[in-house]
Each structure stands twice: as structure tokens, then as C-alpha cells.
Scaffold this active site. Structure first.
Site, PDB file in Angstrom:
ATOM      1  N   GLU A 132      32.186 111.456  37.012  1.00 54.26           N
ATOM      2  CA  GLU A 132      31.673 111.563  38.387  1.00 54.26           C
ATOM      3  C   GLU A 132      30.199 111.948  38.336  1.00 54.26           C
ATOM      4  O   GLU A 132      29.819 112.834  37.565  1.00 54.26           O
ATOM      5  CB  GLU A 132      32.429 112.643  39.172  1.00 54.26           C
ATOM      6  CG  GLU A 132      31.878 112.822  40.588  1.00 54.26           C
ATOM      7  CD  GLU A 132      32.399 114.057  41.291  1.00 54.26           C
ATOM      8  OE1 GLU A 132      33.525 114.014  41.801  1.00 54.26           O
ATOM      9  OE2 GLU A 132      31.665 115.084  41.333  1.00 54.26           O
TER      10      GLU A 132
ATOM     11  N   HIS B 199      32.906 107.228  46.613  1.00 54.86           N
ATOM     12  CA  HIS B 199      33.602 108.158  47.503  1.00 54.86           C
ATOM     13  C   HIS B 199      33.186 107.815  48.934  1.00 54.86           C
ATOM     14  O   HIS B 199      32.042 107.411  49.172  1.00 54.86           O
ATOM     15  CB  HIS B 199      33.178 109.600  47.225  1.00 54.86           C
ATOM     16  CG  HIS B 199      33.535 110.099  45.854  1.00 54.86           C
ATOM     17  ND1 HIS B 199      33.680 111.443  45.567  1.00 54.86           N
ATOM     18  CD2 HIS B 199      33.775 109.443  44.682  1.00 54.86           C
ATOM     19  CE1 HIS B 199      33.996 111.588  44.281  1.00 54.86           C
ATOM     20  NE2 HIS B 199      34.053 110.390  43.727  1.00 54.86           N
TER      21      HIS B 199
ATOM     22  N   LYS C 142      24.980 115.655  33.880  1.00 56.98           N
ATOM     23  CA  LYS C 142      24.490 116.105  32.560  1.00 56.98           C
ATOM     24  C   LYS C 142      25.139 115.258  31.471  1.00 56.98           C
ATOM     25  O   LYS C 142      26.278 115.517  31.065  1.00 56.98           O
ATOM     26  CB  LYS C 142      24.847 117.582  32.348  1.00 56.98           C
ATOM     27  CG  LYS C 142      24.102 118.533  33.285  1.00 56.98           C
ATOM     28  CD  LYS C 142      24.573 119.952  33.015  1.00 56.98           C
ATOM     29  CE  LYS C 142      24.107 120.932  34.065  1.00 56.98           C
ATOM     30  NZ  LYS C 142      22.691 121.170  34.103  1.00 56.98           N
TER      31      LYS C 142
END
Ligand code: FAD
Length: 295
Positions: A16, A77, A276
Site C-alpha cells: 500500500e 481505494h 518506504k
């Protein structure tokens, strides 16, 4: 590619990402770099979050386009709060035109700092209303996913209610679920048993939040009110003032959580990357998932 079809073939690894704030990454080159790095794990799909009320809509759409340009499958989403049926049709048509085939249909929450010109629940009260609308309206035939809560949604009166809600979403056309983060695998396995015992049949993909900093986890725990096992409490206390050791111990924690979940047959692992890539790729490597996925 449609995620329901991917899940028929194999268990999935996915990531995600969220649209970074304009001031942090004006031209989206940062998130582009993150996504390019994440291709190293050949994720089965990459989900892109959506700000409730659609405040970051243009950037969320751009990021879905970047995911596609990198030859990965996007899962966009979509939140219902503050949206009318017309707003929803507009967004879904734009997404379909871009080539997005998968939507995570969510209710969303009213953001504390946002004012809506009208009742934010005007056309959709629950995620189920959005799912029903997407299935019944002229919007193209997306593959739909829904949210799941191993530790109970904050507004829910009982864990049984959440499972009932999942069953209704499945009957309305949701073909997979992604869970809220959790740190205790046993809680997830009990939840999965509960789902299966009431008849939820769709794949349930586990959402895993890596631990990067103690403060980040404390905040997330406060918002999601998820349980913190003793072993994690020890890590958070021991390395609160030592970020490098915290990252290392957090990576080990997430990697062993993932390894056990995979070993015990979860349908898929979805990592909340917090944008990250280096740390997330390290966690996947430590979990041993790469080799297991190749088998
Ligand atoms: P729902 O399924 O509508 O459930 C909300 C509450 O209503 C639950 O307590 C449920 O038990 C209850 N309920 C549902 N139907 C009924 C009914 N018929 N009668 C009575 N009660 C009912 N938020 C964002 O803003 N953007 C995102 O990108 C985002 N991504 C997410 C991704 C995942 C994997 C998850 C788990 C959550 C995400 N969220 C996101 C947060 C989500 O929007 C919130 O948790 C929100 O409060 C609930 O959304 P939902 O789709 O689960 O709602």
C-alpha cells in the site's frame, strides 16, 4: 489484471502507498522512485489510498497511473463519505479510463478538519451502500475489495457484527478483503475462523504495518486501538531513543509475523509501506517470502 483472478491462481504479496502531501513531493518523483524500487518484489498489486472526501483525488489518480506505467496492477481505494452518487460515477469512470480494474470500496470517516457543504452521508451510509451502487449502476465492472477488522471496528458493537458486515459485502459483490493492521497473529487466526464459520468464503489478505518508529506505532495503536503483544511492548520501550535499533528490531518483528502468517496459509500479505521502499524490501527479504513465492 483483476485481483479476484490473481487470487484464484496464487497467494499474493502486495503493497500500500499513499499520495504524499504536495509540499513533500510536488512532482511525485519521490513516490515514483518508491514504486519503481518496489517492482523488485514483483508485487501482485499495489494499493493507493484515498483521502476521505476526495481531497487528494488528483494525486491518488496520478499515482494509480504511475503504478500502471510500471507494469504493476493498481488497487484504487475509494471512500464514500461526502460523496454523492454522481461524484462516485465521475471518479469510477476516470479510473476505468486510466485502466484501473480493482477498487477497495470503503466508507471512510469524516475528517476532523474538513467541512462538507451537505450531509456527508447523503447517498452512502456504509461501505455496503457503495458496493451496492457500484454493482447496480452503470459504472464499469470493477473487481471489488472491502475492509476487514480482526480486532473489531471502532464503532462496532461486537466482533460478530463486523463479520456479518463482511458477509453482506461478499453477497453484494466484494470478492476479497484486506484487514486492518494487527500485531498479534493469534487474533487474526481466531478472526479468520469466525469469518469462515459464518460463511465468509472470499480470500482475506492480511494488512501488516512494519514498525519504523516508536512514536509512529503509539499513534497508530491509539487510532486503531489494536493490541500490542508483550514482545512488541519490550521492543518499543527498549529502543524508544535508538531509531536504528528500533528499525532493525521492528523489521525482524514484521518479518517473523509475515513468515508465520504465510506458513499458516493466509491468502495474501499486504504491507503498509508508509512509502518506504528500502525498509519494506528488507522486511520481505528477512521474512523469506521471496523464495516461498517462487515455489
Ligand atoms: P463499513 O463497512 O461501512 O463499516 C463501518 C462501521 O459500520 C463498522 O463498525 C460496521 O460494523 C458498521 N456497519 C456496517 N454496515 C452496517 C449496517 N448495515 N448497520 C449497522 N452497522 C453497520 N480510510 C480512508 O479514508 N482512505 C483509505 O484509503 C482507507 N483505506 C483503508 C484500507 C484498509 C485495508 C482498511 C482496513 C481501512 C481503510 N480506511 C481508509 C479506513 C476506513 O475508511 C475506516 O476504518 C472506516 O471507519 C470504515 O470503513 P469501512 O469500509 O470498513 O466501513
Amino acid at each position: 489484471m483483476r485481483i479476484d483472478l490473481i487470487l484464484k491462481e496464487r497467494r499474493t504479496l502486495s503493497f500500500e502507498v499513499f499520495p504524499p502531501k504536495q509540499e513533500h513531493d510536488e512532482d511525485l518523483s519521490g513516490i515514483r522512485g518508491t514504486l519503481a524500487a518496489l517492482t523488485a518484489e514483483s508485487p501482485d498489486f499495489v494499493s493507493v489510498t484515498y483521502g476521505a472526501g476526495g481531497h487528494n483525488r488528483p494525486r491518488a489518480l496520478e499515482i494509480a497511473e504511475i503504478v500502471l506505467s510500471l507494469k504493476m496492477t493498481p488497487l484504487s481505494h475509494l471512500t464514500a463519505v461526502g460523496y454523492t452518487k454522481e461524484d462516485t460515477e465521475r471518479v469510477t469512470h476516470t479510473l476505468a479510463d486510466l485502466g484501473v480494474e480493482n477498487l477497495l470500496a470503503l466508507r471512510g470517516d469524516v475528517p476532523a478538519d474538513m467541512k462538507f457543504p451537505q450531509d456527508p452521508w447523503i447517498d452512502f451510509r456504509y461501505a455496503l451502500d457503495l458496493v451496492n451502487f457500484l454493482r447496480a449502476s452503470g459504472t464499469p465492472g470493477f473487481c471489488l475489495g472491502g475492509a476487514a477488522y480482526p480486532e473489531k471496528h471502532a464503532e462496532s458493537d461486537a466482533p460478530e457484527r463486523d463479520v456479518e458486515v463482511m458477509l453482506n459485502k461478499e453477497r453484494a459483490g466484494v470478492s476479497f478483503f484486506i484487514t486492518q493492521l494487527f500485531f498479534d497473529n493469534e487474533i487474526f487466526f481466531r478472526f479468520r475462523d469466525r469469518c469462515r464459520s459464518v460463511g465468509v468464503q472470499s480470500p482475506i489478505i492480511v494488512g501488516i504495518m512494519p514498525i519504523f518508529r516508536a512514536r509512529q506505532i503509539r499513534r497508530i495503536v491509539e487510532i486503531s486501538s489494536c493490541s500490542v503483544p508483550e514482545q512488541l511492548e519490550v521492543i518499543l520501550a527498549r529502543y524508544a531513543d535508538d531509531p536504528a535499533s528500533m528499525e532493525d528490531a521492528g523489521a525482524d518483528y514484521a518479518a517473523s509475523q509475515i513468515a508465520e502468517l504465510w506458513r499458516r496459509g493466509v491468502d495474501g500479505v499486504h504491507l503498509y509501506t508508509m512509502n518506504k521502499s528500502r525498509q519494506v524490501l528488507d522486511i520481505v527479504a528477512r521474512s523469506g517470502l521471496r523464495k516461498k513465492r517462487l515455489r
